[in-house]
Write a protein that holds these residues in place. Structure first.
Motif, PDB file in Angstrom:
ATOM      1  N   SER A  92      17.263  31.380  37.358  1.00 18.09           N
ATOM      2  CA  SER A  92      17.590  30.412  35.886  1.00 18.09           C
ATOM      3  C   SER A  92      16.793  30.871  34.680  1.00 18.09           C
ATOM      4  O   SER A  92      17.282  30.855  33.713  1.00 18.09           O
ATOM      5  CB  SER A  92      16.934  29.031  36.339  1.00 18.09           C
ATOM      6  N   ALA A  93      15.435  31.108  34.918  1.00 21.19           N
ATOM      7  CA  ALA A  93      14.797  31.571  33.537  1.00 21.19           C
ATOM      8  C   ALA A  93      15.399  33.009  33.107  1.00 21.19           C
ATOM      9  O   ALA A  93      15.423  33.292  31.827  1.00 21.19           O
ATOM     10  CB  ALA A  93      13.293  31.906  34.157  1.00 21.19           C
ATOM     11  N   ILE A  94      15.694  33.993  34.118  1.00 23.27           N
ATOM     12  CA  ILE A  94      16.383  35.273  33.632  1.00 23.27           C
ATOM     13  C   ILE A  94      17.737  34.941  32.836  1.00 23.27           C
ATOM     14  O   ILE A  94      18.046  35.635  31.862  1.00 23.27           O
ATOM     15  CB  ILE A  94      16.382  36.133  34.974  1.00 23.27           C
ATOM     16  N   GLU A  95      18.627  34.167  33.506  1.00 26.37           N
ATOM     17  CA  GLU A  95      19.754  33.690  32.986  1.00 26.37           C
ATOM     18  C   GLU A  95      19.537  32.915  31.640  1.00 26.37           C
ATOM     19  O   GLU A  95      20.423  33.528  30.616  1.00 26.37           O
ATOM     20  CB  GLU A  95      20.582  32.950  33.832  1.00 26.37           C
ATOM     21  N   GLU A  96      18.667  32.212  31.329  1.00 27.17           N
ATOM     22  CA  GLU A  96      18.504  31.602  30.104  1.00 27.17           C
ATOM     23  C   GLU A  96      18.028  32.544  29.171  1.00 27.17           C
ATOM     24  O   GLU A  96      18.276  32.570  27.972  1.00 27.17           O
ATOM     25  CB  GLU A  96      17.536  30.361  30.280  1.00 27.17           C
ATOM     26  N   GLY A  97      17.020  33.404  29.623  1.00 27.34           N
ATOM     27  CA  GLY A  97      16.450  34.234  28.253  1.00 27.34           C
ATOM     28  C   GLY A  97      17.083  35.720  28.569  1.00 27.34           C
ATOM     29  O   GLY A  97      16.128  36.608  28.327  1.00 27.34           O
ATOM     30  N   ALA A  98      18.182  35.754  28.751  1.00 24.60           N
ATOM     31  CA  ALA A  98      18.714  37.332  29.038  1.00 24.60           C
ATOM     32  C   ALA A  98      18.720  37.908  27.716  1.00 24.60           C
ATOM     33  O   ALA A  98      18.464  39.347  27.813  1.00 24.60           O
ATOM     34  CB  ALA A  98      20.189  37.286  29.948  1.00 24.60           C
ATOM     35  N   ALA A  99      18.884  37.482  26.709  1.00 24.18           N
ATOM     36  CA  ALA A  99      19.246  38.158  25.642  1.00 24.18           C
ATOM     37  C   ALA A  99      17.873  38.628  25.137  1.00 24.18           C
ATOM     38  O   ALA A  99      17.603  39.948  24.695  1.00 24.18           O
ATOM     39  CB  ALA A  99      19.530  37.372  24.454  1.00 24.18           C
ATOM     40  N   GLU A 100      16.685  37.866  25.356  1.00 20.78           N
ATOM     41  CA  GLU A 100      15.419  38.335  24.887  1.00 20.78           C
ATOM     42  C   GLU A 100      14.790  39.320  25.852  1.00 20.78           C
ATOM     43  O   GLU A 100      14.129  40.365  25.502  1.00 20.78           O
ATOM     44  CB  GLU A 100      14.655  36.975  24.943  1.00 20.78           C
ATOM     45  N   LEU A 101      14.938  39.173  27.170  1.00 21.76           N
ATOM     46  CA  LEU A 101      14.754  39.778  28.072  1.00 21.76           C
ATOM     47  C   LEU A 101      15.201  41.356  28.200  1.00 21.76           C
ATOM     48  O   LEU A 101      14.807  42.311  28.298  1.00 21.76           O
ATOM     49  CB  LEU A 101      14.581  39.611  29.514  1.00 21.76           C
ATOM     50  N   MET A 102      16.787  41.402  27.894  1.00 17.34           N
ATOM     51  CA  MET A 102      17.267  42.600  28.051  1.00 17.34           C
ATOM     52  C   MET A 102      17.453  43.211  26.685  1.00 17.34           C
ATOM     53  O   MET A 102      17.995  44.404  26.506  1.00 17.34           O
ATOM     54  CB  MET A 102      18.590  42.355  28.820  1.00 17.34           C
ATOM     55  N   GLY A 103      17.267  42.558  25.616  1.00 19.12           N
ATOM     56  CA  GLY A 103      17.462  43.069  24.150  1.00 19.12           C
ATOM     57  C   GLY A 103      18.685  43.231  23.640  1.00 19.12           C
ATOM     58  O   GLY A 103      19.025  44.078  22.954  1.00 19.12           O
ATOM     59  N   GLY A 104      19.675  42.333  24.087  1.00 17.07           N
ATOM     60  CA  GLY A 104      20.954  42.384  23.359  1.00 17.07           C
ATOM     61  C   GLY A 104      21.824  41.009  23.581  1.00 17.07           C
ATOM     62  O   GLY A 104      21.494  40.243  24.487  1.00 17.07           O
ATOM     63  N   ASP A 105      22.947  40.828  23.271  1.00 17.63           N
ATOM     64  CA  ASP A 105      23.765  39.738  23.358  1.00 17.63           C
ATOM     65  C   ASP A 105      24.861  39.983  24.407  1.00 17.63           C
ATOM     66  O   ASP A 105      25.113  39.232  24.994  1.00 17.63           O
ATOM     67  CB  ASP A 105      24.468  39.384  22.154  1.00 17.63           C
ATOM     68  N   ILE A 106      25.332  41.182  24.364  1.00 19.86           N
ATOM     69  CA  ILE A 106      26.388  41.595  25.343  1.00 19.86           C
ATOM     70  C   ILE A 106      25.961  42.864  26.133  1.00 19.86           C
ATOM     71  O   ILE A 106      25.458  43.757  25.563  1.00 19.86           O
ATOM     72  CB  ILE A 106      27.735  41.925  24.398  1.00 19.86           C
ATOM     73  N   GLU A 107      26.320  42.918  27.224  1.00 22.10           N
ATOM     74  CA  GLU A 107      26.373  44.133  28.163  1.00 22.10           C
ATOM     75  C   GLU A 107      27.853  44.514  28.743  1.00 22.10           C
ATOM     76  O   GLU A 107      28.370  43.627  29.119  1.00 22.10           O
ATOM     77  CB  GLU A 107      25.434  43.897  29.480  1.00 22.10           C
ATOM     78  N   ILE A 108      27.927  45.612  28.410  1.00 19.49           N
ATOM     79  CA  ILE A 108      29.278  46.226  29.255  1.00 19.49           C
ATOM     80  C   ILE A 108      28.725  47.389  29.879  1.00 19.49           C
ATOM     81  O   ILE A 108      28.008  48.429  29.570  1.00 19.49           O
ATOM     82  CB  ILE A 108      30.226  46.935  27.811  1.00 19.49           C
ATOM     83  N   SER A 109      29.272  47.409  31.196  1.00 22.10           N
ATOM     84  CA  SER A 109      29.010  48.562  31.972  1.00 22.10           C
ATOM     85  C   SER A 109      30.012  48.937  32.854  1.00 22.10           C
ATOM     86  O   SER A 109      31.176  48.303  32.950  1.00 22.10           O
ATOM     87  CB  SER A 109      28.050  48.035  32.847  1.00 22.10           C
ATOM     88  N   ARG A 110      30.095  50.213  33.203  1.00 24.51           N
ATOM     89  CA  ARG A 110      31.032  51.091  33.998  1.00 24.51           C
ATOM     90  C   ARG A 110      30.039  51.819  35.343  1.00 24.51           C
ATOM     91  O   ARG A 110      29.141  52.274  35.054  1.00 24.51           O
ATOM     92  CB  ARG A 110      31.721  51.921  33.252  1.00 24.51           C
TER      93      ARG A 110
END
Length: 118
Positions: A47-65
């Protein structure tokens, strides 16, 4: 049919094993409590990771292949949305003379993280 003789025989048979039976019940209770505790901690971390994903991962959107890198045209169209960072993830097996382990390796671009500096 009278059930009391069966209960009496069962109690006499369990007479010496009552302590072991109580120990089994206590062990089951402690094990169940530990599993519930681990699940609760895991849920709160998720839950904490999902709520703070932008701060933890450093962005708003992640696109992956998973099959290939993005083409130049794909990167250009993504760059129109804002600042982008290329991240390459892979997993591998590391081995030494005495042991081995699996590892995840990530390589990030020079503009990582995408957080605004105040």
């Amino acid at each position: 049919m009278n059930i009391w003789p069966a209960i009496r025989i069962g109690l006499l048979d369990m007479r010496g094993d009552l302590r072991r039976f109580l120990l089994l019940v206590v062990c089951l209770a402690v094990g169940t409590a530990l599993i519930a505790g681990v699940n609760s901690v895991g849920a709160s971390i998720t839950s904490a990771i999902e709520e703070g994903a932008a701060e933890l991962m450093g962005g708003d959107i992640e696109i992956s292949r998973a099959d290939r890198l993005a083409t130049a045209e794909e990167l250009a169209s993504l760059s129109e949305l804002g600042r982008t960072v290329l991240v390459i993830d892979t997993n591998l097996r590391a081995e030494s003379f005495t042991s081995e382990a699996f590892a995840d390796v990530s390589v990030v671009g020079p503009s990582y993280p995408c957080l605004a500096r105040w």
